[in-house]
Write an enzyme that holds these catalytic residues in place. Structure first.
Site, PDB file in Angstrom:
ATOM      1  N   LYS A 191       2.746   4.486  -1.244  1.00  0.00           N
ATOM      2  CA  LYS A 191       2.597   5.470  -2.320  1.00  0.00           C
ATOM      3  C   LYS A 191       3.744   6.441  -2.138  1.00  0.00           C
ATOM      4  CE  LYS A 191      -1.999   4.525  -1.305  1.00  0.00           C
ATOM      5  NZ  LYS A 191      -2.699   4.433  -0.074  1.00  0.00           N
ATOM      6  N   ASP A 231      16.520  11.192  -6.278  1.00  0.00           N
ATOM      7  CA  ASP A 231      17.915  11.583  -6.028  1.00  0.00           C
ATOM      8  C   ASP A 231      18.301  11.453  -4.558  1.00  0.00           C
ATOM      9  OD1 ASP A 231      18.197  12.177  -8.736  1.00  0.00           O
ATOM     10  OD2 ASP A 231      17.598  14.253  -8.464  1.00  0.00           O
ATOM     11  N   HIS A 274       0.796  -1.224   0.000  1.00  0.00           N
ATOM     12  CA  HIS A 274       0.000   0.000   0.000  1.00  0.00           C
ATOM     13  C   HIS A 274       0.830   1.276   0.000  1.00  0.00           C
ATOM     14  CE1 HIS A 274      -3.724   2.231   1.437  1.00  0.00           C
ATOM     15  NE2 HIS A 274      -4.124   1.515   0.402  1.00  0.00           N
TER      16      HIS A 274
END
Length: 190
Positions: free
Chosen positions: A130, A135, A128
């Site tokens: 996100k 960099d 789940h």
């Protein structure tokens, strides 16, 4: 008398073993606390254009983009990942295997056709996360995270949030390490 001396020693030893056993079964130690640094930008869909903010951050990438996506159906975000790859940016993506529908599979094929390695997470009921890490090894290191799925619906139909945490290499390194841990448990996408 001698036995009495041994019993307290034995009792102490047994107590130490019991306490150690209890400690082993307790919760894991808390994660490290990091000093606040860098920049923080918050945004809320549908009022803020989170998708455009994410695309802008992807455009600014100089070396690497690591993504963990529960859902990825956004064409602008996928297009920008492909554009970054064409600019020579190292782009790598983890996706929840259980969330592949027609739209996600289209995005998966688009990423793979551009030479972007994609792994599917299968070890969890829901992968789940996100998260986008940009960099991580540079002073401009950025972490994007929140409830926002990388979908059209997240921008236009849902109430969502995102935090863009910039110029924070220690935080980005921690997220990149977690990304790598998940990648090791994932399967390469076909």
């Amino acid at each position: 008398m001698r036995r009495r001396r041994l019993l307290p020693g034995l009792a102490a030893a047994l107590l130490a073993v019991a306490v150690a056993g209890l400690q082993a079964g307790e919760a894991l130690p808390p994660p490290p606390v990091m000093a606040a640094q860098g920049t923080v930008q918050s945004a809320f869909a549908p009022w803020d254009d989170i998708e455009a903010l994410i695309v802008g951050q992807l455009q600014a990438a100089q070396r690497q983009i690591l993504m963990q996506a529960y859902l990825l159906t956004s064409r602008p975000i996928t297009d920008e990942l492909v554009a970054a790859r064409k600019r020579g940016i190292d782009v790598r993506v983890l996706m929840d295997a259980g969330q592949l529908d027609k739209n996600s599979e289209d995005r998966l094929r688009q990423l793979r056709a551009a030479g972007i390695p994609v792994w599917l997470e299968t070890a969890y009921r829901n992968a789940h996360n996100k998260v986008i890490i940009i960099d991580a090894a540079l002073p401009t290191a950025t972490v994007i995270t929140g409830s926002y799925n990388f979908t059209w619906s997240a921008q236009h139909k849902n109430a969502e949030n995102v935090l863009i945490l910039g110029k924070n290499p220690p935080l980005a390194a921690r997220y990149a390490s977690n990304w790598q841990r998940h990648r090791q448990d994932a399967q390469a996408a076909p």
